[in-house]
Design an enzyme around this catalytic site. Structure first.
Site, mmCIF file in Angstrom:
data_model
loop_
_atom_site.group_PDB
_atom_site.id
_atom_site.type_symbol
_atom_site.label_atom_id
_atom_site.label_comp_id
_atom_site.label_asym_id
_atom_site.label_seq_id
_atom_site.Cartn_x
_atom_site.Cartn_y
_atom_site.Cartn_z
ATOM 1 N N ASP A 7 122.759 -2.294 2.442
ATOM 2 C CA ASP A 7 123.408 -2.002 1.027
ATOM 3 C C ASP A 7 124.825 -2.905 1.104
ATOM 4 O O ASP A 7 125.310 -3.104 2.255
ATOM 5 C CB ASP A 7 123.507 -0.564 0.622
ATOM 6 C CG ASP A 7 124.356 -0.855 -0.623
ATOM 7 O OD1 ASP A 7 123.965 -1.486 -1.526
ATOM 8 O OD2 ASP A 7 125.093 0.058 -0.858
ATOM 9 N N SER A 8 125.301 -3.179 -0.006
ATOM 10 C CA SER A 8 126.745 -3.880 0.062
ATOM 11 C C SER A 8 127.598 -2.965 0.604
ATOM 12 O O SER A 8 128.673 -3.313 1.007
ATOM 13 C CB SER A 8 127.010 -4.330 -1.241
ATOM 14 O OG SER A 8 127.083 -3.218 -2.194
ATOM 15 N N TYR A 39 128.343 -6.551 -4.292
ATOM 16 C CA TYR A 39 127.427 -7.530 -4.416
ATOM 17 C C TYR A 39 127.136 -7.942 -6.216
ATOM 18 O O TYR A 39 126.837 -9.027 -6.655
ATOM 19 C CB TYR A 39 126.116 -7.087 -4.171
ATOM 20 C CG TYR A 39 125.679 -7.248 -2.616
ATOM 21 C CD1 TYR A 39 126.758 -7.713 -1.989
ATOM 22 C CD2 TYR A 39 124.405 -7.310 -1.932
ATOM 23 C CE1 TYR A 39 126.297 -7.956 -0.419
ATOM 24 C CE2 TYR A 39 124.243 -7.075 -0.710
ATOM 25 C CZ TYR A 39 125.105 -7.494 0.017
ATOM 26 O OH TYR A 39 125.029 -7.566 1.395
ATOM 27 N N GLY A 40 127.365 -7.033 -7.059
ATOM 28 C CA GLY A 40 127.264 -6.863 -8.455
ATOM 29 C C GLY A 40 127.905 -8.118 -9.138
ATOM 30 O O GLY A 40 127.362 -8.365 -10.220
ATOM 31 N N CYS A 70 119.782 -1.343 -1.767
ATOM 32 C CA CYS A 70 120.613 -1.870 -3.028
ATOM 33 C C CYS A 70 119.765 -2.348 -3.981
ATOM 34 O O CYS A 70 118.776 -3.316 -3.811
ATOM 35 C CB CYS A 70 121.564 -2.926 -2.295
ATOM 36 S SG CYS A 70 122.576 -3.989 -3.447
ATOM 37 N N ASN A 71 119.968 -1.914 -5.191
ATOM 38 C CA ASN A 71 118.997 -2.511 -6.309
ATOM 39 C C ASN A 71 119.522 -3.824 -6.715
ATOM 40 O O ASN A 71 118.573 -4.956 -7.026
ATOM 41 C CB ASN A 71 119.425 -1.762 -7.522
ATOM 42 C CG ASN A 71 118.979 -0.200 -7.572
ATOM 43 O OD1 ASN A 71 117.842 -0.256 -7.865
ATOM 44 N ND2 ASN A 71 119.692 0.568 -6.814
ATOM 45 N N THR A 72 120.599 -4.303 -6.462
ATOM 46 C CA THR A 72 121.264 -5.498 -6.826
ATOM 47 C C THR A 72 120.581 -6.527 -5.902
ATOM 48 O O THR A 72 120.151 -7.561 -6.003
ATOM 49 C CB THR A 72 122.562 -5.626 -6.550
ATOM 50 O OG1 THR A 72 123.025 -4.677 -7.320
ATOM 51 C CG2 THR A 72 123.277 -6.898 -7.061
ATOM 52 N N CYS A 180 121.662 1.400 -9.652
ATOM 53 C CA CYS A 180 122.441 0.942 -8.353
ATOM 54 C C CYS A 180 122.886 2.216 -7.703
ATOM 55 O O CYS A 180 123.243 3.313 -8.079
ATOM 56 C CB CYS A 180 124.098 0.618 -9.066
ATOM 57 S SG CYS A 180 125.268 0.425 -7.873
ATOM 58 N N HIS A 182 125.128 3.037 -5.552
ATOM 59 C CA HIS A 182 126.627 3.583 -5.572
ATOM 60 C C HIS A 182 126.643 4.723 -6.509
ATOM 61 O O HIS A 182 127.376 5.622 -6.394
ATOM 62 C CB HIS A 182 127.679 2.541 -5.958
ATOM 63 C CG HIS A 182 127.914 1.910 -4.559
ATOM 64 N ND1 HIS A 182 127.086 0.704 -4.020
ATOM 65 C CD2 HIS A 182 128.998 1.966 -3.566
ATOM 66 C CE1 HIS A 182 127.732 0.216 -3.047
ATOM 67 N NE2 HIS A 182 128.732 0.853 -2.764
HETATM 68 N N1 DGL Z 1 124.519 -0.611 -4.386
HETATM 69 C C1 DGL Z 1 124.296 -1.539 -5.049
HETATM 70 C C2 DGL Z 1 123.114 -1.246 -5.754
HETATM 71 O O1 DGL Z 1 122.187 -0.566 -5.743
HETATM 72 C C3 DGL Z 1 125.254 -2.643 -5.214
HETATM 73 C C4 DGL Z 1 126.629 -2.334 -5.548
HETATM 74 C C5 DGL Z 1 127.552 -3.638 -5.469
HETATM 75 O O2 DGL Z 1 127.879 -4.086 -4.381
HETATM 76 O O3 DGL Z 1 127.812 -4.001 -6.860
HETATM 77 O O4 DGL Z 1 122.920 -2.288 -6.743
#
Ligand code: DGL
Length: 255
Positions: A7-8, A39-40, A70-72, A180, A182
């Site tokens: 994940d990020s 990452y977003g 990480c969904n992103t 996300c 997080h």
């Molecule tokens: N945890 C990440 C997600 O599921 C990304 C959060 C990020 O780094 O912006 O999308």
């Protein structure tokens, strides 16, 4: 089995937590890309590059499969990674389908990063399952940095959530979907902003079940003991204080 996850940052620990509950006796390699979080707000090209580096690193550690926790990164890079690597790559996605199936009439709000909110993958997923047109998507760019500092519920966190949701009518929604990883850490703050007990759904448990099914199909013997290794952008976390930070979050997720 050796299981890699990335994940990020600390968001994907929710997936690690669910995987541990299903498969406690395995070795886990958790890669938080702390050099590049968040990452977003990056381009799809940057996210692909970071993700490729993470997967290569985890394969070098001997991982039998890698979870994009990480969904992103799933939205921007899952297809790209699957074209480049032969081991199974399992990506988390916003749990929109279960939310639609369990909905009791109100609207459904998917909270995600800017990238996920605007990627075609989410749009396609919603148009496949949202027959009654009840699903809305909202980008929440401010929360991830709070999570990375371990600040999950404070005046500032609640203000950030209220501010980012200020243009929507909170009473219209019965379910929040975490798009996300997080955002799982902010359940108390989100509940406080909604001012009532709102249902919150995320894809971590489904991703862990999917991972288990795929690993069972591969017939790889169990490690027979539990180990977790944490890495930050490829550097093993050895610093006591940092390890305590990770362990505290894992403990909190179990409660
Ligand atoms: N945890 C990440 C997600 O599921 C990304 C959060 C990020 O780094 O912006 O999308």
């Amino acid at each position: 089995m050796k299981i890699g996850m990335f994940d990020s940052g600390i968001g994907g620990l929710t997936v690690l937590n669910e995987a541990l509950a299903l498969m406690p006796d395995e070795a886990y390699y958790y890669y938080a890309d702390s050099d590049n979080v968040p990452y977003g707000n990056k381009t799809a090209g940057q996210i692909r590059e970071y993700s490729q580096k993470a997967v290569s690193f985890l394969i070098e550690r001997g991982c039998d499969a890698v979870v994009i926790a990480c969904n992103t990164a799933t939205a921007a890079a899952a297809g790209y990674l699957r074209e480049r690597f032969t081991i199974p790559i399992i990506g988390i996605e916003p749990a929109v389908k279960p939310a639609v199936e369990h909905n009791e009439g109100k609207r459904i709000l998917v909270l995600a990063t800017e990238v996920t909110a605007h990627e075609k993958k989410l749009e396609d997923l919603i148009s496949r399952v949202d027959n009654e047109k009840l699903v809305d998507v909202k980008a929440m760019p401010g929360l991830v940095s709070f999570a990375e500092r371990g600040e999950f519920d404070s005046e500032a966190v609640r203000e950030c959530i209220s501010e980012e949701l200020s243009d929507i009518e909170l009473n219209d929604y019965g379910i929040v979907v975490f798009g996300c990883t997080h955002f799982n850490h902010f359940k108390d703050a989100i509940r406080a902003v909604f001012g009532r007990d709102i249902r919150m759904i995320d894809g971590s448990a489904g991703t862990a079940r999917n991972l288990k099914k795929i690993l069972e199909g591969m017939g790889i013997p169990s490690e027979g003991k539990n180990e977790i290794f944490y890495y930050e952008s490829g550097r093993e976390v050895k610093d006591k204080e940092k390890l305590v930070f990770y362990e505290k979050i894992m403990k909190h997720l179990k409660e």
